[in-house]
Design a protein around this motif. Structure first.
Motif, PDB file in Angstrom:
ATOM      1  N   THR A   1       0.843  -1.201   0.000  1.00 21.45           N
ATOM      2  CA  THR A   1       0.000   0.000   0.000  1.00 21.45           C
ATOM      3  C   THR A   1       0.880   1.253   0.000  1.00 21.45           C
ATOM      4  OG1 THR A   1      -1.719  -1.190   1.210  1.00 21.45           O
ATOM      5  CG2 THR A   1      -1.800   1.215   1.298  1.00 21.45           C
ATOM      6  N   THR A   2       1.931   1.252   0.795  1.00 19.26           N
ATOM      7  CA  THR A   2       2.836   2.402   0.851  1.00 19.26           C
ATOM      8  C   THR A   2       3.482   2.645  -0.514  1.00 19.26           C
ATOM      9  OG1 THR A   2       3.263   1.953   3.181  1.00 19.26           O
ATOM     10  CG2 THR A   2       4.860   3.349   2.047  1.00 19.26           C
ATOM     11  N   LEU A   3       4.000   1.578  -1.128  1.00 23.51           N
ATOM     12  CA  LEU A   3       4.642   1.745  -2.439  1.00 23.51           C
ATOM     13  C   LEU A   3       3.639   2.217  -3.486  1.00 23.51           C
ATOM     14  CD1 LEU A   3       7.253  -1.074  -3.067  1.00 23.51           C
ATOM     15  CD2 LEU A   3       7.426   1.013  -1.731  1.00 23.51           C
ATOM     16  N   ARG A   4       2.434   1.661  -3.440  1.00 30.45           N
ATOM     17  CA  ARG A   4       1.433   2.047  -4.445  1.00 30.45           C
ATOM     18  C   ARG A   4       1.032   3.516  -4.300  1.00 30.45           C
ATOM     19  NH1 ARG A   4      -1.262  -1.622  -7.443  1.00 30.45           N
ATOM     20  NH2 ARG A   4      -3.198  -0.419  -7.281  1.00 30.45           N
ATOM     21  N   MET A   5       0.995   4.009  -3.074  1.00 35.43           N
ATOM     22  CA  MET A   5       0.694   5.434  -2.885  1.00 35.43           C
ATOM     23  C   MET A   5       1.824   6.299  -3.452  1.00 35.43           C
ATOM     24  SD  MET A   5      -1.207   6.060   0.735  1.00 35.43           S
ATOM     25  CE  MET A   5      -0.213   5.049   1.803  1.00 35.43           C
ATOM     26  N   ILE A   6       3.071   5.875  -3.225  1.00 35.93           N
ATOM     27  CA  ILE A   6       4.205   6.660  -3.733  1.00 35.93           C
ATOM     28  C   ILE A   6       4.186   6.662  -5.266  1.00 35.93           C
ATOM     29  CG2 ILE A   6       6.726   6.890  -3.788  1.00 35.93           C
ATOM     30  CD1 ILE A   6       6.773   5.345  -1.092  1.00 35.93           C
ATOM     31  N   ALA A   7       3.852   5.487  -5.831  1.00 39.55           N
ATOM     32  CA  ALA A   7       3.857   5.363  -7.298  1.00 39.55           C
ATOM     33  C   ALA A   7       2.674   6.072  -7.946  1.00 39.55           C
ATOM     34  CB  ALA A   7       3.846   3.881  -7.672  1.00 39.55           C
ATOM     35  N   GLY A   8       1.640   6.361  -7.163  1.00 44.09           N
ATOM     36  CA  GLY A   8       0.456   6.997  -7.736  1.00 44.09           C
ATOM     37  C   GLY A   8      -0.561   5.983  -8.235  1.00 44.09           C
ATOM     38  N   LEU A   9      -0.446   4.732  -7.780  1.00 41.88           N
ATOM     39  CA  LEU A   9      -1.396   3.697  -8.186  1.00 41.88           C
ATOM     40  C   LEU A   9      -2.533   3.574  -7.176  1.00 41.88           C
ATOM     41  CD1 LEU A   9       1.291   1.040  -9.198  1.00 41.88           C
ATOM     42  CD2 LEU A   9       0.020   2.585 -10.708  1.00 41.88           C
ATOM     43  N   GLU A  10      -2.413   4.309  -6.086  1.00 43.16           N
ATOM     44  CA  GLU A  10      -3.416   4.270  -5.015  1.00 43.16           C
ATOM     45  C   GLU A  10      -3.510   5.694  -4.475  1.00 43.16           C
ATOM     46  OE1 GLU A  10      -6.109   2.556  -3.657  1.00 43.16           O
ATOM     47  OE2 GLU A  10      -4.711   0.887  -3.970  1.00 43.16           O
ATOM     48  N   THR A  11      -4.735   6.154  -4.176  1.00 45.07           N
ATOM     49  CA  THR A  11      -4.869   7.519  -3.658  1.00 45.07           C
ATOM     50  C   THR A  11      -4.365   7.589  -2.218  1.00 45.07           C
ATOM     51  OG1 THR A  11      -7.092   7.056  -2.900  1.00 45.07           O
ATOM     52  CG2 THR A  11      -6.886   8.061  -5.098  1.00 45.07           C
ATOM     53  N   VAL A  12      -3.964   8.783  -1.840  1.00 46.15           N
ATOM     54  CA  VAL A  12      -3.469   9.033  -0.483  1.00 46.15           C
ATOM     55  C   VAL A  12      -4.638   9.555   0.353  1.00 46.15           C
ATOM     56  CG1 VAL A  12      -1.997  10.670   0.787  1.00 46.15           C
ATOM     57  CG2 VAL A  12      -1.106   9.489  -1.227  1.00 46.15           C
ATOM     58  N   THR A  13      -4.865   8.978   1.528  1.00 45.18           N
ATOM     59  CA  THR A  13      -5.945   9.489   2.386  1.00 45.18           C
ATOM     60  C   THR A  13      -5.524  10.819   3.003  1.00 45.18           C
ATOM     61  OG1 THR A  13      -6.624   7.229   2.847  1.00 45.18           O
ATOM     62  CG2 THR A  13      -7.465   8.940   4.337  1.00 45.18           C
ATOM     63  N   SER A  14      -4.305  10.868   3.550  1.00 39.87           N
ATOM     64  CA  SER A  14      -3.751  12.145   4.012  1.00 39.87           C
ATOM     65  C   SER A  14      -2.243  12.029   4.103  1.00 39.87           C
ATOM     66  CB  SER A  14      -4.350  12.550   5.363  1.00 39.87           C
ATOM     67  OG  SER A  14      -4.000  11.596   6.332  1.00 39.87           O
ATOM     68  N   GLY A  15      -1.588  13.166   4.208  1.00 40.40           N
ATOM     69  CA  GLY A  15      -0.135  13.179   4.310  1.00 40.40           C
ATOM     70  C   GLY A  15       0.507  13.602   3.009  1.00 40.40           C
ATOM     71  N   SER A  16       1.841  13.663   3.021  1.00 39.11           N
ATOM     72  CA  SER A  16       2.539  14.185   1.851  1.00 39.11           C
ATOM     73  C   SER A  16       3.646  13.251   1.375  1.00 39.11           C
ATOM     74  CB  SER A  16       3.065  15.595   2.187  1.00 39.11           C
ATOM     75  OG  SER A  16       4.451  15.646   2.094  1.00 39.11           O
ATOM     76  N   ILE A  17       3.903  13.304   0.079  1.00 36.12           N
ATOM     77  CA  ILE A  17       4.996  12.549  -0.553  1.00 36.12           C
ATOM     78  C   ILE A  17       5.777  13.551  -1.394  1.00 36.12           C
ATOM     79  CG2 ILE A  17       5.616  10.646  -2.103  1.00 36.12           C
ATOM     80  CD1 ILE A  17       2.751   9.547  -1.664  1.00 36.12           C
ATOM     81  N   ARG A  18       7.061  13.714  -1.096  1.00 38.45           N
ATOM     82  CA  ARG A  18       7.877  14.644  -1.869  1.00 38.45           C
ATOM     83  C   ARG A  18       9.077  13.953  -2.491  1.00 38.45           C
ATOM     84  NH1 ARG A  18       9.875  18.498   1.949  1.00 38.45           N
ATOM     85  NH2 ARG A  18       8.919  17.121   3.472  1.00 38.45           N
ATOM     86  N   ILE A  19       9.354  14.303  -3.748  1.00 37.32           N
ATOM     87  CA  ILE A  19      10.612  13.908  -4.383  1.00 37.32           C
ATOM     88  C   ILE A  19      11.405  15.191  -4.493  1.00 37.32           C
ATOM     89  CG2 ILE A  19      11.715  13.051  -6.482  1.00 37.32           C
ATOM     90  CD1 ILE A  19       9.380  11.231  -6.924  1.00 37.32           C
ATOM     91  N   GLY A  20      12.557  15.245  -3.835  1.00 37.49           N
ATOM     92  CA  GLY A  20      13.243  16.531  -3.701  1.00 37.49           C
ATOM     93  C   GLY A  20      12.291  17.483  -2.985  1.00 37.49           C
TER      94      GLY A  20
END
Ligand SMILES: Nc1ncnc2c1ncn2[C@@H]1O[C@H](COP(=O)(O)OP(=O)(O)OP(=O)(O)O)[C@@H](O)[C@H]1O
Ligand SMILES: [Mg+2]
Length: 377
Positions: free
Chosen positions: A63-82
């Motif tokens: 689930t964590t990887l899929r959220m990072i990849a954009g294959l699963e929506t995020v309920t809350s929180g943030s993901i940053r690249i750089g």
């Protein structure tokens, strides 16, 4: 270092390493509101770092990887690249390479065409050379003209890995990338993956159930349980300084011994009494009150057997296994249900019913709160 906010458009040069930062990341699946799959993950992964995500089945790794990849929506929180927030971007705009087991290959195309597909769409330069180079390094030359339907599961897995790698992504996510390979191919591909990762600087998360794989690949381990990261540290930190009982039990082979004991404070430090008058062990723990019942963790590798009955825990050998490089003696302790496993030198031999004394260096005797499992220090 210069950072790029766009996916690279050439295939033959290394991408610029980027950090990956997860902040308070939460996933609640529809209809599963009672148990969030991911309960607020914080991870700051350095540019070019390789992190192994470890944890029991169902703890939220995929689930964590899929959220990072954009294959699963995020309920809350943030993901940053750089510095770039990506959690609301479509998957294709994130610049992430994904090697998931279920990742579909296009059936009518050969392996070579599958590998070239995404690159050609982006008009990447040097695509053919890059596909040839990655295929050679992952030992895939003999599969290039085959179609996916004719591949074994181990071969499909290598194609999925190669497809993620040829795109030269700044961030690479791999979910059990080597699980279907046989033992020897697995070791070779693992080594090559590590070399490629170093060479090109992909910031990488690998999910694996295999501890040896995690230890051999990872700069740092993230140990997860029940949707929460329990500890994030180098393999040595996680092994030598576990944050709680879960981590202590999850990492390490053979598994850590967990015995019930009572702390007796002497000169400010806890000595733990174990079993029914079976002796005890000194610790370096200062943060526990006299008389507290505790869980005592001691790794088999940290135990030694002695004949000095004043020095440790008296046990009776119930079982002895000779395993070539070392032995494993399992002892029973008066008043304890659980046995205690001791790793012994290869040359030593123990007989069933033999009386022994188990010792361990005080700094390697870990105490945990009996209710919460939190480490007492
Ligand atoms: N699409 C979904 N809908 C509802 N619940 C889901 C969905 N996908 C996963 N879950 C639930 O979320 C939790 C985490 O699942 P996840 O697949 O992330 O675990 P995992 O750590 O990858 O496990 P494994 O090691 O078995 O692959 C589990 O309780 C699972 O049942
Ligand atoms: Mg999974």
């Amino acid at each position: 270092m210069t950072t790029r906010s766009r996916t690279r458009d050439t295939a033959d040069t290394a991408s610029v390493a980027q950090s990956l930062t997860l902040t308070d990341l939460v996933k609640v699946y529809h209809g599963r509101e009672d148990v969030p799959a991911v309960k607020g993950i914080n991870l700051a992964i350095e540019p070019g770092e390789l992190v192994a995500l470890l944890g029991p089945s169902g703890c939220g790794k995929t689930t964590t990887l899929r959220m990072i990849a954009g294959l699963e929506t995020v309920t809350s929180g943030s993901i940053r690249i750089g510095d770039r927030e990506i959690s609301q971007l479509p998957a294709a705009k994130r610049g992430i390479g994904v090697g998931f087991e279920s990742y579909a290959l296009y059936p009518p195309m050969s392996v070579r065409e599958n590998l070239l597909y995404g690159l050609k769409a982006r008009k990447a330069k040097g695509a053919e050379e890059r596909v040839a180079s990655i295929s050679r390094r992952l030992e895939m030359d003999d599969m290039l003209e085959l179609r996916p339907a004719g591949l074994s599961s181990g071969q499909k897995q290598r194609v999925a890995l190669a497809r993620a790698l040829v795109r030269n992504p700044p961030v690479l996510l791999l979910d059990e990338p080597l699980s279907h390979l046989d033992a020897s191919a697995r070791q070779r591909v693992r080594r090559e993956l590590k070399v490629l990762q170093r060479e090109f600087g992909y910031t990488t998360i690998v999910v694996t159930h295999d501890q040896v794989e995690a230890l051999s690949l990872a700069d740092r381990l993230a140990v997860m349980d029940a949707g929460v990261v329990q500890q994030f540290g180098t393999p040595d930190e996680v092994f030598d300084d576990p944050a709680n009982l879960f981590v202590a039990q999850f990492v390490g082979e053979p598994q850590i011994n967990v015995l019930r004991g009572v702390a007796r404070v002497r000169d400010g430090r806890a000595h733990v009494e174990i079993g029914a008058n079976a002796g005890g062990l000194d610790t370096t723990v200062t943060g526990v009150a006299d008389g507290t019942r505790v869980s005592v963790g001691i790794r088999p590798q940290d135990c030694a057997l002695s004949t000095d009955t004043r020095a440790g825990v008296r046990a009776t050998v119930a079982y002895f296994e000779h395993l070539l490089e070392f032995g494993l003696a399992t002892g029973t302790v008066a008043g304890l249900e659980e046995g205690i496993v001791v790793q012994t030198p290869a040359a030593d031999h123990y007989e069933i019913e033999q009386q022994v004394v188990v010792t361990a260096p005080p700094e390697r005797v870990y105490l945990f709160d009996i209710e919460s499992g939190e480490r007492l220090r």
